[in-house]
Design an enzyme around this catalytic site. Structure first.
Site, PDB file in Angstrom:
ATOM      1  N   GLU A 114      -3.496   7.502  -3.902  1.00 47.73           N
ATOM      2  CA  GLU A 114      -4.070   6.936  -5.119  1.00 47.73           C
ATOM      3  C   GLU A 114      -5.445   7.498  -5.428  1.00 47.73           C
ATOM      4  O   GLU A 114      -6.242   7.600  -4.490  1.00 47.73           O
ATOM      5  CB  GLU A 114      -4.197   5.413  -4.941  1.00 47.73           C
ATOM      6  CG  GLU A 114      -3.135   4.651  -5.657  1.00 47.73           C
ATOM      7  CD  GLU A 114      -3.153   3.176  -5.318  1.00 47.73           C
ATOM      8  OE1 GLU A 114      -4.196   2.525  -5.524  1.00 47.73           O
ATOM      9  OE2 GLU A 114      -2.133   2.686  -4.856  1.00 47.73           O
ATOM     10  N   ARG A 122       0.861  -1.185   0.000  1.00 43.65           N
ATOM     11  CA  ARG A 122       0.000   0.000   0.000  1.00 43.65           C
ATOM     12  C   ARG A 122       0.897   1.234   0.000  1.00 43.65           C
ATOM     13  O   ARG A 122       1.938   1.263   0.673  1.00 43.65           O
ATOM     14  CB  ARG A 122      -0.909   0.027   1.231  1.00 43.65           C
ATOM     15  CG  ARG A 122      -2.096  -0.921   1.169  1.00 43.65           C
ATOM     16  CD  ARG A 122      -3.117  -0.520   0.103  1.00 43.65           C
ATOM     17  NE  ARG A 122      -4.247  -1.454   0.046  1.00 43.65           N
ATOM     18  CZ  ARG A 122      -4.299  -2.537  -0.727  1.00 43.65           C
ATOM     19  NH1 ARG A 122      -3.297  -2.829  -1.529  1.00 43.65           N
ATOM     20  NH2 ARG A 122      -5.380  -3.311  -0.716  1.00 43.65           N
ATOM     21  N   HIS A 147      -1.287   0.107  -9.852  1.00 46.39           N
ATOM     22  CA  HIS A 147      -1.865  -0.840  -8.880  1.00 46.39           C
ATOM     23  C   HIS A 147      -2.427  -2.102  -9.573  1.00 46.39           C
ATOM     24  O   HIS A 147      -3.624  -2.370  -9.545  1.00 46.39           O
ATOM     25  CB  HIS A 147      -2.956  -0.155  -8.040  1.00 46.39           C
ATOM     26  CG  HIS A 147      -3.218  -0.842  -6.726  1.00 46.39           C
ATOM     27  ND1 HIS A 147      -3.670  -0.191  -5.612  1.00 46.39           N
ATOM     28  CD2 HIS A 147      -3.078  -2.143  -6.353  1.00 46.39           C
ATOM     29  CE1 HIS A 147      -3.802  -1.044  -4.611  1.00 46.39           C
ATOM     30  NE2 HIS A 147      -3.448  -2.237  -5.037  1.00 46.39           N
TER      31      HIS A 147
END
Ligand code: GLV
Ligand code: GLV
Length: 323
Positions: free
Chosen positions: A271, A242, A289
């Protein structure tokens, strides 16, 4: 006839999962938008649902759970990470929460290794060079990269994914593996032939560092300028976990000042926003991602999320409960 259970899916996922839900006899409602739902859209969309199939881009907290209504029984996240869930809100409402562990482990491990090679061998930079028609023939000093074998790989977080990366890099490519985790795993250490070190030791000794911890208050900004300064100037950082594990602004500083050699990232602190300077730096590889994004794995994740919903709506317990 009994009322059909209603399952809402916040964005289209692979057909394998949707088919399972339909075959189970549920009313399946898929978001009509091919994008992340806004907060008001999400609140409206979940209304009346017995089950929600959510994505890691959906923040699920008490407000959303209440918007669904008292009949809501489960939210199945189409991801292994669940930092998008406010777990306490699930507990107080006695609503099940599930994720998709295991099925994506090897795909994410393969992707991580792909990123490691991409940054070490400057594959993306070199590809761009060719596409820009700059290739004028073989050159003795063109795009000199870094060898991978015999180097030290530091794994931060020896869970399923970290373990698979360690195994593959040691067996396949002959790296020395060290790891740091809040929980030492002596059994796995022995099985994989890897060494436990403190976090500061890992920072100092690694040529490559790969992050595999979940995002928690304790792992948020685990990497700041202070940690980058402890790393070798020749070291590369790889992150497929993450984004917020890293202070992205500090990472930009570290890359600009050559405090570390490079970073290969699949995830970002804010993000889908990316710190603009990251895009300009040549010593980065930047992916959107996608570390679990293989056709096979995404189908398995869809099936797993669906099976959790089916188990709960049929009156049983979820297969992959988060708590
Ligand atoms: C992807 O990031 C996941 O958590 O599955
Ligand atoms: C996730 O699957 C992990 O435990 O690494």
């Amino acid at each position: 006839m009994a009322k059909k259970f209603k399952v809402v899916v916040t964005r289209r996922i692979p057909e394998a999962g949707l088919q399972l839900l339909k075959k189970a006899g549920f009313e399946v409602k898929i978001s009509p938008y091919n994008r992340i739902l806004t907060r008001p859209e999400l609140k409206k969309f979940v209304k009346g649902a017995d089950a929600i199939l959510s994505l890691l881009t959906d923040k699920i907290d008490g407000e959303i759970l209440d918007a669904a209504g008292p009949q809501l029984k489960i939210v199945a996240n189409y991801a292994v990470g669940y930092d998008n869930f406010k777990i306490d809100d699930f507990k107080t409402r006695k609503i099940y929460a599930t994720n998709t562990p295991g099925v994506l482990t090897e795909t994410v491990a393969e992707h991580t290794i792909g990123l490691l090679f991409a940054i070490a061998q400057r594959i993306v930079e070199a590809d761009e060079f060719v596409r820009q028609k700059k290739f004028r023939g073989w050159e003795p000093m063109l795009f000199l990269g870094t060898d991978v074998r015999n180097k030290t790989l530091g794994i931060v977080g020896l869970g399923r994914i970290g373990g698979e990366v360690a195994k593959r890099m040691r067996d396949g490519f002959g790296l020395k593996i060290i790891y740091f985790d809040v929980k030492r795993n002596k059994e796995l250490e022995k099985e994989l032939g890897i060494k436990y070190v403190s976090f500061s030791q890992l920072l100092k000794e690694s040529d490559f560092i790969s992050i595999h911890v979940p995002l928690l208050p304790t792992t948020h900004h685990m990497f700041t300028l202070k940690e980058f300064k402890m790393m070798k100037p020749t070291a590369f950082l790889i992150n497929t976990s993450r984004g917020a594990i890293i202070n992205e602004r500090d990472l930009v500083t570290a890359l600009k000042k050559k405090i570390i050699a490079g970073a290969a990232l699949d995830v970002y602190e804010f993000e889908p926003k990316i710190t603009p300077d990251l895009l300009k730096l040549p010593n980065t590889v930047l992916l959107p991602h996608i570390a679990s994004a293989s056709i096979e794995t995404r189908s398995k994740m869809a099936e797993m999320a669906a099976k959790n919903i089916i188990a709960v709506l049929r009156g049983g317990k979820p297969i992959n409960p988060i708590f």
